[in-house]
Design a protein around this motif. Structure first.
Motif, short mmCIF file in Angstrom:
data_model
loop_
_atom_site.label_atom_id
_atom_site.label_comp_id
_atom_site.label_asym_id
_atom_site.label_seq_id
_atom_site.Cartn_x
_atom_site.Cartn_y
_atom_site.Cartn_z
N SER A 135 -14.32 -11.77 61.61
CA SER A 135 -15.09 -13.01 61.47
C SER A 135 -16.56 -12.78 61.83
O SER A 135 -16.88 -12.07 62.78
N THR A 136 -17.45 -13.41 61.07
CA THR A 136 -18.88 -13.28 61.35
C THR A 136 -19.25 -13.89 62.70
O THR A 136 -20.29 -13.58 63.26
N GLU A 137 -18.37 -14.77 63.23
CA GLU A 137 -18.62 -15.36 64.55
C GLU A 137 -18.54 -14.31 65.66
O GLU A 137 -19.06 -14.52 66.76
N CYS A 138 -17.88 -13.20 65.35
CA CYS A 138 -17.79 -12.11 66.34
C CYS A 138 -19.11 -11.34 66.46
O CYS A 138 -19.36 -10.71 67.50
N VAL A 139 -19.94 -11.40 65.40
CA VAL A 139 -21.16 -10.59 65.36
C VAL A 139 -22.09 -10.90 66.52
O VAL A 139 -22.54 -10.00 67.23
N SER A 140 -22.39 -12.17 66.72
CA SER A 140 -23.34 -12.55 67.78
C SER A 140 -22.78 -12.21 69.16
O SER A 140 -23.54 -11.84 70.07
N SER B 290 -13.95 -11.93 76.98
CA SER B 290 -12.95 -13.01 76.87
C SER B 290 -13.26 -13.90 75.68
O SER B 290 -12.35 -14.29 74.93
N ALA B 291 -14.53 -14.23 75.50
CA ALA B 291 -14.94 -15.06 74.36
C ALA B 291 -14.62 -14.36 73.04
O ALA B 291 -14.14 -15.00 72.09
N LEU B 292 -14.87 -13.07 73.00
CA LEU B 292 -14.60 -12.28 71.79
C LEU B 292 -13.12 -12.31 71.44
O LEU B 292 -12.74 -12.54 70.27
N GLN B 293 -12.26 -12.12 72.43
CA GLN B 293 -10.81 -12.12 72.20
C GLN B 293 -10.34 -13.47 71.65
O GLN B 293 -9.50 -13.53 70.74
N LEU B 294 -10.91 -14.55 72.18
CA LEU B 294 -10.52 -15.89 71.72
C LEU B 294 -10.97 -16.14 70.28
O LEU B 294 -10.22 -16.73 69.49
N VAL B 295 -12.16 -15.70 69.93
CA VAL B 295 -12.66 -15.86 68.55
C VAL B 295 -11.83 -15.01 67.60
O VAL B 295 -11.48 -15.44 66.48
N GLN B 296 -11.48 -13.79 68.02
CA GLN B 296 -10.65 -12.92 67.18
C GLN B 296 -9.28 -13.53 66.93
O GLN B 296 -8.72 -13.41 65.84
N GLY C 167 -7.62 -25.62 70.74
CA GLY C 167 -7.51 -24.27 70.20
C GLY C 167 -8.37 -23.31 71.02
O GLY C 167 -9.04 -23.70 71.97
N PRO C 168 -8.36 -22.03 70.61
CA PRO C 168 -9.11 -21.02 71.35
C PRO C 168 -10.63 -21.19 71.30
O PRO C 168 -11.33 -20.78 72.22
N LYS C 169 -11.15 -21.83 70.21
CA LYS C 169 -12.59 -21.85 70.02
C LYS C 169 -13.36 -22.54 71.14
O LYS C 169 -14.36 -22.02 71.63
N PRO C 170 -12.95 -23.75 71.59
CA PRO C 170 -13.70 -24.38 72.69
C PRO C 170 -13.75 -23.51 73.95
O PRO C 170 -14.76 -23.48 74.65
N PHE C 171 -12.65 -22.78 74.19
CA PHE C 171 -12.64 -21.89 75.35
C PHE C 171 -13.60 -20.72 75.15
O PHE C 171 -14.22 -20.25 76.10
N ALA C 172 -13.72 -20.26 73.91
CA ALA C 172 -14.65 -19.17 73.59
C ALA C 172 -16.09 -19.63 73.86
O ALA C 172 -16.90 -18.89 74.44
N VAL C 173 -16.40 -20.87 73.44
CA VAL C 173 -17.74 -21.42 73.67
C VAL C 173 -18.01 -21.52 75.17
O VAL C 173 -19.10 -21.19 75.66
N SER C 174 -16.97 -21.95 75.90
CA SER C 174 -17.10 -22.08 77.36
C SER C 174 -17.38 -20.72 78.00
O SER C 174 -18.24 -20.59 78.87
#
Length: 274
Positions: free
Chosen positions: A48-53, A35-41, A5-12
């Motif tokens: 999502s609170t994951e976007c905050v950081s 890029s990470a922000l777009q993947l988390v969104q 899914g998108p999340k591992p790529f966001a972490v990367s």
């Protein structure tokens, strides 16, 4: 094969961003964070609170490369998401403090009111969540006080600092760097308003604390010592000292009153200080 899914790529992307930050490559860091922000969104949603950081990291990277307006916009996005997710007082206090500092650093007159609004909000959040005597609450109070001093709102700054002294004495102790800094700020306020006598008292208190903390030869102590010596020579202090000496002389008994009568009449001499 296995699908990711998108999340591992966001972490990367975030890992790459931090590497760029360490190397001072701010443009590349911003691009990776975006890029990470777009993947988390995509995976978690735009609120999502994951976007905050990520927004906070983006804000810091933009500030580092001189993008002040973008810095503020990313912080506002982070703040907006936090408010929709019932944040803790500390979380809201932290983001509103960052917004206050961002508006202060712009140097634009129109940002002044927003900066003050966010300082007040941050202070309220920390005090409500952690208590007015908590070190973080007192640190925000000092930041707000410095902002007020820079804005020449001396009365409000002085009131805040004076009211914070009991909490600082209780939390940090009489001879602490935090209490020293409070007296230094108060002394500066008095000096800015031409109240040399009051400033002298505040800086003398600083000197006492600094001598205890750092020793008499430390550069901080010596700088304060110079300030105290300069203020001691000021006309207001000299006039006050002159009045004090004159009042003391007025209160002393007449010279003849302290000399035993027998010495005047030619009898045995006595000690005039007996």
């Amino acid at each position: 094969g296995r699908r990711f899914g998108p999340k591992p790529f966001a972490v990367s992307h975030c890992c790459f961003s931090r590497l760029h930050v360490k190397e001072g490559k701010w443009g590349e860091a911003v691009a990776s964070y975006q890029s990470a922000l777009q993947l988390v969104q995509l995976s978690k949603g735009e609120k999502s609170t994951e976007c905050v950081s990520i927004y906070q990291d983006l804000a810091a990277a933009e500030l580092a490369r001189g993008g002040h307006d973008e810095h503020v916009q990313y912080l506002l996005q982070a703040h907006s998401i936090l408010l929709t997710n019932a944040p803790s007082g500390e979380e809201e206090g932290k983001i509103t403090l960052a917004l206050a500092e961002a508006h202060t650093s712009s140097g634009r007159a129109e940002d002044h009111d927003m900066a003050e609004h966010y300082y007040q909000q941050s202070l309220q959040c920390y005090q409500a969540a952690m208590g007015p005597e908590h070190p973080l609450s007192l640190s925000v109070l000092d930041s707000y006080s410095r902002f007020l001093i820079l804005a020449k709102n001396y009365q409000a700054a002085s009131k805040l600092l004076q009211e914070s002294l009991p909490a600082k004495l209780s939390t940090f102790g009489d001879f602490s760097a935090e209490v020293d800094e409070t007296y230094r700020l108060l002394g500066g306020i008095e000096l800015a308003q031409g109240r040399q006598k009051s400033a002298f008292k505040k800086f003398k208190k600083c000197l006492e604390i600094q001598t205890f903390l750092y020793g008499s030869q430390h550069k901080k102590t010596r700088a304060t010592q110079q300030t105290v010596q300069l203020l001691a020579k000021s006309p207001e202090l000299a006039l006050a000292e002159g009045r004090s000496a004159a009042d003391h002389l007025k209160q002393r008994p007449l010279f003849c009153a302290v000399i035993p009568k027998r010495s005047i009449s030619g009898g045995t001499k006595g000690n005039v200080y007996d």
